[in-house]
Design a protein around this motif. Sequence first.
Motif, short mmCIF file in Angstrom:
data_model
loop_
_atom_site.label_atom_id
_atom_site.label_comp_id
_atom_site.label_asym_id
_atom_site.label_seq_id
_atom_site.Cartn_x
_atom_site.Cartn_y
_atom_site.Cartn_z
N LEU A 250 35.02 48.55 28.52
CA LEU A 250 35.35 48.12 29.37
C LEU A 250 37.19 48.04 29.75
CD1 LEU A 250 32.58 46.68 31.19
CD2 LEU A 250 32.81 48.89 32.06
N ARG A 251 37.81 48.94 31.38
CA ARG A 251 39.25 48.10 31.20
C ARG A 251 38.86 47.98 32.34
NH1 ARG A 251 41.90 49.56 27.25
NH2 ARG A 251 41.61 51.73 25.74
N LEU A 252 38.82 46.50 32.91
CA LEU A 252 38.91 45.32 33.72
C LEU A 252 40.77 45.67 34.26
CD1 LEU A 252 36.44 43.26 32.69
CD2 LEU A 252 35.87 45.16 34.11
N PRO A 253 40.74 45.44 35.25
CA PRO A 253 41.15 44.84 36.19
C PRO A 253 42.12 43.75 36.40
CG PRO A 253 40.56 46.48 37.86
CD PRO A 253 39.79 46.18 36.80
N ASP A 254 43.64 42.91 35.67
CA ASP A 254 43.35 42.31 35.77
C ASP A 254 44.92 41.60 37.51
OD1 ASP A 254 44.24 39.17 35.70
OD2 ASP A 254 45.84 39.54 33.46
N SER A 255 43.59 41.55 38.48
CA SER A 255 44.90 41.51 39.59
C SER A 255 44.06 40.20 40.81
CB SER A 255 44.65 42.94 40.31
OG SER A 255 43.23 43.38 40.19
N SER A 256 44.36 40.56 41.32
CA SER A 256 43.69 39.37 42.51
C SER A 256 42.91 39.72 43.75
CB SER A 256 45.03 38.73 43.36
OG SER A 256 45.51 39.99 44.16
N ALA A 257 42.88 41.11 43.72
CA ALA A 257 41.65 42.01 44.52
C ALA A 257 40.57 41.18 43.20
CB ALA A 257 42.35 42.78 45.04
N PHE A 258 40.40 41.95 42.39
CA PHE A 258 39.67 41.74 41.26
C PHE A 258 38.93 40.36 41.05
CE2 PHE A 258 37.25 42.09 37.32
CZ PHE A 258 36.16 43.45 37.41
N SER A 259 39.50 39.07 40.50
CA SER A 259 39.27 38.28 40.63
C SER A 259 39.04 37.44 41.51
CB SER A 259 40.92 36.90 40.10
OG SER A 259 41.62 37.19 40.98
N GLY A 260 39.35 38.55 42.92
CA GLY A 260 38.26 37.39 44.26
C GLY A 260 37.07 38.56 44.91
N ALA A 261 36.84 39.15 43.93
CA ALA A 261 36.04 40.33 44.36
C ALA A 261 34.31 39.70 43.89
CB ALA A 261 35.55 41.43 43.70
N ASP A 262 33.37 39.64 45.20
CA ASP A 262 32.62 38.94 44.53
C ASP A 262 31.47 40.01 44.12
OD1 ASP A 262 29.99 38.39 44.86
OD2 ASP A 262 29.15 38.14 47.57
N LEU A 263 31.37 40.00 42.86
CA LEU A 263 30.73 41.02 41.80
C LEU A 263 29.05 40.95 41.91
CD1 LEU A 263 33.24 42.34 39.73
CD2 LEU A 263 32.94 43.44 41.86
N GLY A 264 28.95 38.91 42.79
CA GLY A 264 26.91 39.59 42.09
C GLY A 264 26.36 39.14 42.87
N LYS A 265 26.60 40.19 44.78
CA LYS A 265 26.51 40.77 45.37
C LYS A 265 25.42 41.92 44.62
CE LYS A 265 26.42 42.56 49.95
NZ LYS A 265 27.17 42.59 51.24
N ASP A 266 24.22 41.28 45.10
CA ASP A 266 23.46 43.21 44.39
C ASP A 266 23.80 43.95 45.51
OD1 ASP A 266 21.33 44.74 44.20
OD2 ASP A 266 19.56 43.43 44.43
N ARG A 267 24.12 44.87 44.97
CA ARG A 267 25.15 46.32 45.68
C ARG A 267 23.80 47.27 45.29
NH1 ARG A 267 29.76 45.60 48.04
NH2 ARG A 267 30.44 43.94 48.09
N SER A 268 22.89 47.22 44.65
CA SER A 268 21.74 48.34 44.54
C SER A 268 21.36 49.63 45.33
CB SER A 268 20.82 47.85 43.65
OG SER A 268 20.33 47.36 44.89
N VAL A 269 21.57 48.50 46.52
CA VAL A 269 20.84 49.71 47.94
C VAL A 269 22.07 50.80 48.25
CG1 VAL A 269 20.10 49.21 50.22
CG2 VAL A 269 19.47 47.97 48.23
N GLU A 270 23.68 49.57 48.67
CA GLU A 270 24.73 50.68 48.89
C GLU A 270 24.74 51.59 47.72
OE1 GLU A 270 27.90 47.61 49.30
OE2 GLU A 270 26.75 46.57 49.59
N LEU A 271 24.25 51.62 46.79
CA LEU A 271 24.86 52.78 45.60
C LEU A 271 23.66 53.79 45.87
CD1 LEU A 271 26.58 53.72 43.23
CD2 LEU A 271 24.76 52.23 41.89
#
Length: 256
Positions: free
Chosen positions: A229-250
């Motif tokens: 994984l090449r993960l972004p080191d950005s303010s947008a990525f650090s502030g993103a809510d990546l704990g949310k379950d987005r399986s329905v959206e996917l």
Amino acid sequence: MMKKLVLSCMSLLMFCSPVWAGRDTLVQVSTIDALLGGLYDGTLSIEELRRDGDFGIGTFDRLNGEMMLVDGVVYRIRSDGGVDVVSGTETTPFAAVTFFDAELQRQIPANTDFKGFQQWLDDLLPNPNLFYAIRIEGRFRFMKTRSVPAQTKPYPALAEVARHQPEFEFKDVEGVIVGYRSPAFVKGIGVPGYHLHFLTSDHRAGGHILAFTVQQASVRTDQTNEILLRLPDSSAFSGADLGKDRSVELKQVEQH
């Protein structure tokens, strides 16, 4: 700046110096949940991406079209249905690439549709918990695809973009399909199951696959045991809510 995270069957490691992938590594830029959440700014150049593979799929800065990397050439399927060859200076917010070395090859039964193909290939592939790069070439009685237009800030979520995406239908068309079958445990990071893009043989149309019916085609697969994984080191990525379950959206995005 990108952070590198290598996941393998034996280890989980963080690297602070550049890591270039081997031929048997699937390299992914960012995560699917970050993309679903609207993180569309490109973070890795196409030139750098091509160092990691000659085969793959993804999208471009601002979500500007569908990406296909075929035989080392990067194509953009635009939202108007046309196709461009993309220069190395453009960037991507999400992509998955590898070096394709076919290990299994089979002829697909005629009249197999997309759902039937997935069931048929699942029976052939030996391990449901590994990654498989998939390349299909041939003629299709029917093909349905979509693409997405470039977005402007503030970016809407991907599920909202998908509600208004252009869709394309083809009949009796030749081309190549590129993509992956990923294991169920990658939810949140990648796309579990099948994620495929299509490019016509004349390189003039294509898109993210929604449906197809095979006329005469063969499939080749390449098993991959490692993901980087090449993960972004950005303010947008650090502030993103990546704990949310987005399986329905996917599911909405992948099937519509």
